[in-house]
Design a protein around this motif. Structure first.
Motif, mmCIF file in Angstrom:
data_model
loop_
_atom_site.group_PDB
_atom_site.id
_atom_site.type_symbol
_atom_site.label_atom_id
_atom_site.label_comp_id
_atom_site.label_asym_id
_atom_site.label_seq_id
_atom_site.Cartn_x
_atom_site.Cartn_y
_atom_site.Cartn_z
ATOM 1 N N THR A 18 3.645 5.957 9.600
ATOM 2 C CA THR A 18 2.274 5.463 9.382
ATOM 3 C C THR A 18 1.771 5.008 10.704
ATOM 4 O OG1 THR A 18 3.327 3.405 9.272
ATOM 5 C CG2 THR A 18 3.140 4.393 7.367
ATOM 6 N N ASN B 189 0.813 -1.173 0.001
ATOM 7 C CA ASN B 189 -0.175 0.025 -0.098
ATOM 8 C C ASN B 189 0.789 1.202 -0.037
ATOM 9 O OD1 ASN B 189 -2.683 -1.416 0.312
ATOM 10 N ND2 ASN B 189 -1.928 -1.647 2.478
ATOM 11 N N THR B 190 1.905 1.057 0.757
ATOM 12 C CA THR B 190 2.580 2.468 0.986
ATOM 13 C C THR B 190 4.004 2.201 0.578
ATOM 14 O OG1 THR B 190 1.157 2.691 2.832
ATOM 15 C CG2 THR B 190 3.031 4.358 2.803
ATOM 16 N N HIS C 209 0.212 4.871 -2.042
ATOM 17 C CA HIS C 209 0.585 5.986 -1.484
ATOM 18 C C HIS C 209 2.085 6.117 -1.295
ATOM 19 C CE1 HIS C 209 0.223 8.889 2.708
ATOM 20 N NE2 HIS C 209 0.634 9.454 1.614
ATOM 21 N N ILE D 109 4.112 -2.272 3.510
ATOM 22 C CA ILE D 109 5.035 -1.339 3.348
ATOM 23 C C ILE D 109 6.303 -1.519 2.617
ATOM 24 C CG2 ILE D 109 6.176 0.572 4.509
ATOM 25 C CD1 ILE D 109 4.023 0.510 6.923
#
Lengths: 1001, 353
Positions: free
Chosen positions: A250, A159-160, A201, A265
């Motif tokens: 985060t 996601n990140t 992101h 991540i």
């Protein structure tokens, strides 16, 4: 945007960053010699693809990635390879490692290189391979191959994407300067990474002490379409630690022992992003990097772009080092970097900073005061550990407690050492404890492995022994049957010639069947092994096993069929039944073993296993009973006691096995000092008692049987049993002795007790031995009814030889075992070494004695008096045994008034019948002997020679068998060859036997 | 110049154990000043005498243990112990009381257990408890604050030389009786049927002299806050002690205001402040994690109230601290923090024992 998250602890050491940011990034000079280490990253060292004397161009691959976690190494400049040898490398241990040394020519001539026109147009895999090919590994410090991280999108949901621009260590400004001057490249590099990982992101974390870099980044970030945030966080060390950064940006914690990708991540350094940009857009491999040269011993501290492999000396001189005040040379930051003591060491892909410190700048740590548990370390620990407690545990070597206090979550950031008012080198203590624990665990794994192997070997040896015994019995039975067949033929005196042609076929078939069985067994074992270890190719193995099973079945059937045609049904039935019984027994044992294993490990469905075991027991009993029944000529009344006896014996044996297992478990427990030892001891004693009771019962039954026997006091079978007992006891004594020695060696507190146990076992053994000795002379006069004394002597002699041989082998095993134990003891400097040495010598001398004895006896084998009336003789002895059994039964029955009259009659007739049979067999044997002797007189030399040949062939078979076993054990490659030889030897032996049997007919 | 090889980190904060100890000494100065101001020169003389003894005992025992003398004397830990003991003793305690106390603290309670960092009990409190049990008369004779003498018109405490004579001479000057009085905690305990309100108005030490104790407590409080500010110790232990004591005493005061003293009284008399900030925060003998310190502090707060209310001794700090010292290792086992990346904290102790 600022963060609302924070991590625990952290320190604020003086930053000293401004010193090296006064100048723009300079280009370091090309040194005369580049020293390029093969291992600049985490993972396997790269493999050299050039040789000494080669001329290489700048950017040419000089070492290739070896394996998954590895990267290429490129020539940083053009020149000639002058050496590929070990050289000092920047490593915390100060070790030397293989390096490629290039003598530069100063031309700095590029190899042909080009970036990708449109990296989005090619498949991702190709793009990743392109990056991998350009030798890019993490630039932050650890040097993890970047392409591996870029693959994380394959099996993780990312996601990140977090970009690390924190540079939290004091002194270092390499990333700061990179961002100030090349922010656009970094952003483009991030775009490449984002293209590969597709995060929703992207966050760039940067400390607030780099305002110019932040500004440059913000400007550059305007050009991108990525969902990108530049997160400015307060300066605190170690905010640049991967886990701390993730928490900071985060609010998510990476679970202990996991990687960030597990929480969606992926973390990359901005330096890595810039390197990716260089590779993808310009085709420039990772051959240079920005390195901060700083420290008070330098006149011009600044950042420079230097070629990988440039010696530190060149860099330091460029920065104007004052050698006279240089006191400490640190590679990396002052908190986690390491010192080097040579300036010839090259810089590598992970070298982000070189600090040339003076004495005043980094004075040696003052002597440590005692820890007063002030807890300052706890307040700054970013991993939220209790450093003060870990320190006590490491100091006291209480590693279990240290592990319990999460020692392995320590990131060795040094914050605790930094704040410690007692100046305790805490990080060193933790490194020590970690190393000790790792070594301990490795040791543990090794010993576990050794134990498993030893146990497997023990089990295998036992199985082999049992198999051998079964084979021996099988051979005897076969011989008897063959004799019976022949006898029938003699009696019929018709179509004699027809049968001879069918005989070899049968034998060949039998061999084929045996070979098929062996193969099947091996395949099964391999399959089992594969299943246990979860290896690949199980399916294939399974198919093979199935095929082999079918083949073995076919071979067996092919063998059985002609046999059925040739021989009379009852004897075949017996054989089949016997096989069935043996198979059932084996299965039972297997099931028992599986159950025990399951019980031990507490895994698997115990109930199911137990029910299986019970079922198998019933089956085994049934098979055994059927066999016994058949063997005793369908006499139910005869079969039952024997079966019962067997059953009792099996019970006793299984009880004994249990006792043994429990005892070994107990020993293990005592060694490990577990509190359950007392309980287990009680359990063992209980088992022992049970076993003793069972054994006593069995012996009583046996004694009752033998007492009831009318003629000789002990039957050969009983003597065998006695002998087995004696041997078992001997083994026990040996085992106990070994255990005792081990205990003495390990200073176990149970030594005294164990000694007593050994003494007891010894006395038991002596008793059993004397019993056996007194029993042994009996069978010598037993074969009185056998008419020809010579063969008896021979057979007796043969038996002795076998015994001697097995004794010798056993002794050899013991000797080697003892030697191994001695070696271990010596290695561990045990105090019992002297004693053990004496024991080994004794064993060796014993073995030598046995060997010489065996050789003496073996000399006699070749003597010409060898005539083989074995089968006949066996026939006679079988008859005799049967007769005796029947007689015993009759006697018991007679003494037992409760038996009905008609049964007694039946028994009586049976005895009479058997007496008759026995008589016949004896007569036949006599006749045969006479014939044989005559024949021998007629063609004496031929026969003898043949026999010797046969013996030699048998010996060859045995040898081949042994070689095969050994090969199987060692898993050597020539296993199949050896097996081939074995089969050939077997066939040869068979052939000779055939000729021999034709002759002796 | 040969380059040295050392392990990271290569930077150290410029602080040392002796700095920590010096800060503690510094922080006690307001309290010492207040004590001297209100109760005369006795406390100062005691403290100096105790410090001299402590250095002497420390030096001889370190010598006896064959350790480097200068290295161990420089950590100032003996001075802190002596200082705290000197502050806790009655101002007119005879010289030999201090001698015995310092001997017990330095030699028995500290070095016989292995020296700094190894002692399970707070040395000053071991000494105090031993003295209290062995010499109850000398240990419970407290002098009156100057405000109660001659109507408190001027600072008429006993002169320095007279005090010196009193402490070292052992002869009781005629003035002695007029100089001593019971402590507020004493009168609160032995009030013989009076309600709290009556005690407050009837007994002079409460009616007139309580301000002295308030002032001394305030001085210690200031010192403690200074140490927290300087991060010598964390707020956990003192806060837990004071909060617990306040809550419990409020509870009882709310239930029965006639029989129990108000929370402010508990917080500001006796050795509450000295104990909370200077005694219980001794890192060696307290629980080590932040959570552990809170549990440790709560235990002390409860014990102070229990012993003051129902125990046989006027003040309870020494016993409360010693009892909690005893339980500190156990508390440590069950108050590990949750480490980064772990779902929950580990509990108990694995391996060994």
């Amino acid at each position: 945007m600022s963060t609302q998250f924070s991590f625990h602890g952290g320190v604020h050491p003086p930053e000293n960053k401004h010193r090296s940011t006064g100048l723009a990034i300079q280009t370091a000079p090309i040194p005369e010699q580049l020293v390029v280490p093969l291992s600049q990253h985490i993972g396997a060292p790269s493999e050299v693809v050039v040789s000494v004397g080669d001329y290489v161009l700048k950017g040419q691959v000089i070492a290739e990635a070896a394996g998954r976690i590895s990267v290429n190494v490129h020539a940083p400049s053009s020149g000639q390879i002058v050496a590929i040898e070990k050289h000092e490398v920047p490593h915390i241990s100060g070790m030397q490692a293989p390096c490629i040394i290039i003598k530069t020519d100063g031309k700095d001539e590029w190899i042909e290189h080009a970036g990708l026109d449109d990296y989005k147009a090619i498949p991702k895999q190709e793009l990743i391979d392109f990056i991998r090919h350009h030798g890019i590994s993490g630039m932050g410090g650890a040097g993890f191959p970047t392409d591996v991280k870029l693959h994380l999108g394959d099996d993780h949901i990312v996601n990140t994407l977090v970009l690390n621009a924190m540079e939290c260590e004091p002194y270092i400004t390499a990333d700061d300067m990179l961002l100030r001057e090349h922010s656009e490249n970094v952003i483009k590099g991030i775009e490449v990474i984002a293209h590969l990982l597709q995060p929703s992101h992207v966050m760039i974390g940067i400390e607030d002490n780099k305002p110019q870099a932040i500004r440059a980044l913000e400007l550059a970030a305007k050009a991108t379409n990525l969902n990108l945030d530049i997160v400015v966080v307060p300066t605190v060390y170690p905010s640049g630690g991967e886990k701390q950064l993730i928490k900071l940006l985060t609010g998510v914690e990476v679970p202990s022992g996991r990687i960030p990708a597990d929480v969606g991540i992926v973390c990359q350094n901005v330096g890595t992003a810039a390197a990716i940009y260089d590779a993808v857009f310009d085709g420039v491999p990772l051959i240079s990097r920005i390195v901060t040269l700083t420290g008070e011993a330098l006149a011009r501290p600044h950042n420079m772009r230097a070629l990988i492999g440039t010696p530190l000396e060149t860099l330091l001189n460029t920065a104007g080092v004052n050698q006279s005040i240089l006191y400490r040379l640190v590679v990396g930051g002052p908190m986690m970097g390491f010192t080097v003591d040579s300036q010839a060491i090259p810089m590598i892909k992970t070298t982000n900073c070189v600090i040339a410190a003076t004495y005043n700048e980094m004075p040696p740590a003052p002597p440590a005061n005692p820890c007063i548990r002030c807890g300052m370390c706890e307040q700054v620990c970013p991993a939220e550990l209790l450093p003060q407690q870990l320190h006590w545990f490491a100091k006291g070597k209480e590693f279990e407690k240290a592990k319990h206090h999460n020692l392995f979550d320590c990131i060795e950031c040094g914050a605790c050492s930094y704040v410690c008012p007692s100046n305790i080198p805490l990080v060193q203590y933790y490194r020590f404890a970690k190393a000790e624990i790792r070594a301990e665990e490795a040791e543990q794994r090794k010993s576990d492995h050794a134990r498993i192997r030893f146990e497997a070997r023990q089990a295998r040896l036992e199985q082999e022994k049992a198999d051998k015994e079964a084979r021996r019995k099988q051979r005897a039975a076969d011989a008897a049957k063959a004799q019976a067949v022949k006898k029938d033929k003699d009696e019929a005196k018709a179509a004699v010639s027809a049968s001879t042609s069918a005989e070899p076929d049968l034998k060949a078939l039998k061999t084929a069947a045996a070979v098929a069985r062996t193969k099947l067994k091996k395949a099964q074992k391999a399959l089992q092994n594969a299943e246990e270890k979860g290896l690949d190719g199980q399916e294939k193995l399974r198919v093979t096993v199935t095929e082999l099973e079918a083949k073995a079945q076919a071979a067996q059937e092919a063998f059985d069929q002609p046999q059925t045609n040739k021989t009379d049904t009852p004897s075949l039935d017996i054989k089949q039944l016997k096989t069935n019984a043996a198979v059932a027994r084996t299965k039972l044992k297997q099931a028992e073993k599986a159950l025990a294993k399951a019980e031990e490990s507490g895994e698997g469905d115990l109930i199911e296993l137990r029910s299986k075991l019970d079922a198998q027991k019933v089956k085994t009993e049934a098979a055994q009973a059927a066999f016994d029944q058949a063997e005793s000529g369908g006499e139910i009344s005869d079969a039952i006691p024997q079966a019962k006896l067997d059953e009792m014996k099996a019970d006793a044996e299984s009880a004994f096995a249990k006792v043994e297992k429990a005892r070994s478990a107990l020993e293990a427990v005592i060694e490990s000092g577990s509190p359950a030892a007392e309980k287990m001891k009680a359990g063992v004693e209980k088992l022992q008692a049970k076993y003793s009771a069972l054994k006593a019962e069995y012996e009583k039954a046996l004694a009752g049987n033998s007492a009831a026997e009318s003629k000789s006091s002990l039957s050969p079978a009983e003597i065998d049993a006695l002998k087995q007992d004696v041997e078992a006891l001997k083994a026990k004594v040996d085992k106990a002795q070994a255990a005792l020695e081990a205990a003495i060696a390990s200073d176990s507190p149970a030594v005294e007790k164990m000694k007593a146990g050994v003494e007891k076992l010894k006395s038991k053994y002596q008793a059993a031995k004397s019993e056996y000795d007194s029993a042994v002379p009996v069978p010598v006069p037993v074969p009185v009814p056998v008419p020809v004394p010579v063969p008896v002597g021979v057979s007796h002699h043969g038996v002795d030889l076998d015994d001697l041989k097995s004794d010798m082998d056993a002794m050899l095993t013991k000797v080697s075992k003892a030697k191994r134990a001695l070696a271990t003891a010596e290695a561990s400097q045990s105090p019992a070494v002297e004693k053990m040495k004496a024991g080994v010598d004794k064993l060796q001398s014993k073995y030598d004695d046995l060997k010489s004895e065996y050789l003496n006896a073996g000399g006699k084998v070749a003597e010409p008096e060898v005539v083989d009336p074995k089968a006949l003789k066996q026939d006679v002895s079988i008859m005799r045994t049967k007769l005796k059994k029947a007689q015993t039964l009759l006697d018991t029955a007679e003494s037992d008034a409760s038996l009905p009259e008609n049964e007694l009659d039946v028994l009586k007739t049976e005895v009479e019948r058997l007496t008759q049979l026995h008589h016949e067999a004896k007569e036949k044997l006599d006749a045969h002997d006479k014939v044989l002797i005559d024949k021998a007189a007629a063609e004496g030399i031929d026969l003898k020679k043949l026999k010797i040949d046969a013996a030699m062939a048998r010996a060859a078979v045995t040898k081949a068998e042994r070689a095969a076993t050994k090969a199987r054990e060692a898993q050597t490659e020539d296993l199949s060859d050896i097996e081939q030889e074995l089969v050939i030897a077997q066939q040869k032996a068979e052939k000779i036997n055939q000729t021999l049997s034709r002759f002796s007919d | 110049m040969a380059l040295i090889r050392t392990s990271s980190p290569h930077l150290h904060k410029a602080s040392s154990t002796s700095d920590v100890m010096r800060l503690v000494v510094l922080a006690t100065l307001p309290g010492l000043a207040a004590m001297t101001f209100f109760f005369g020169w006795g406390t100062l003389i005691n403290v100096i005498w105790a410090c001299l003894l402590a250095v002497g005992f420390e030096a001889s025992i370190v010598k006896l243990r064959k350790r480097p003398l200068g290295f161990y004397l420089k950590d100032y830990s003996a001075l802190v112990t002596a200082l705290l003991l000197g502050l806790a003793l009655p101002p007119f305690a005879p010289w030999w009381i201090t001698l015995v106390g310092v001997f017990v603290a330095i030699v028995i309670a500290k070095h016989l257990y292995g020296g700094l960092g190894q002692n399970p009990f707070n040395p000053a409190m071991v000494a105090y408890a031993l003295l209290l049990v062995s010499f109850p008369l000398q240990m419970t004779t407290w002098n009156a604050p100057f405000v109660m003498i001659n109507g408190g018109e001027s600072w008429n405490v006993l002169g320095f030389s007279d005090t010196l004579l009193l402490i070292f001479g052992g002869i009781e000057p005629p003035l002695f009786d007029s100089l001593t009085s019971a402590t507020p905690l004493d009168v609160m305990r032995h009030r013989g049927g009076l309600t709290t309100e009556e005690v407050w108005s009837a007994i002079p030490v409460l009616a007139e002299g309580i301000g002295a104790w308030h002032a001394v407590s305030a001085a210690y409080f200031m010192g403690g806050v200074f140490l927290i500010y300087r991060k010598v110790f964390t707020i956990h232990t003192p806060l837990a002690i004071l909060a617990t004591l306040a809550i419990i005493s409020s509870l009882f005061y709310a239930l029965d205001p006639y029989q129990y003293a108000d929370p402010f009284f508990h917080l500001t008399t006796g050795a509450t402040m000295l104990g909370a900030f200077f005694i219980a925060t001794d890192p060696v003998t307290s629980a080590t994690s932040n959570r552990g310190k809170i549990v440790f502090g709560i235990g002390i707060g409860v014990l102070i109230f229990v012993i003051r209310g129902w125990g046989g001794y006027p003040d309870a700090v020494a016993f409360a601290v010693l009892l909690m010292n005893l339980s500190a290792p156990f508390i440590d086992q069950y108050t590990q923090p949750r480490s980064y990346g772990h779902a929950k904290a580990n509990r108990g102790m694995k391996g060994g024992m």
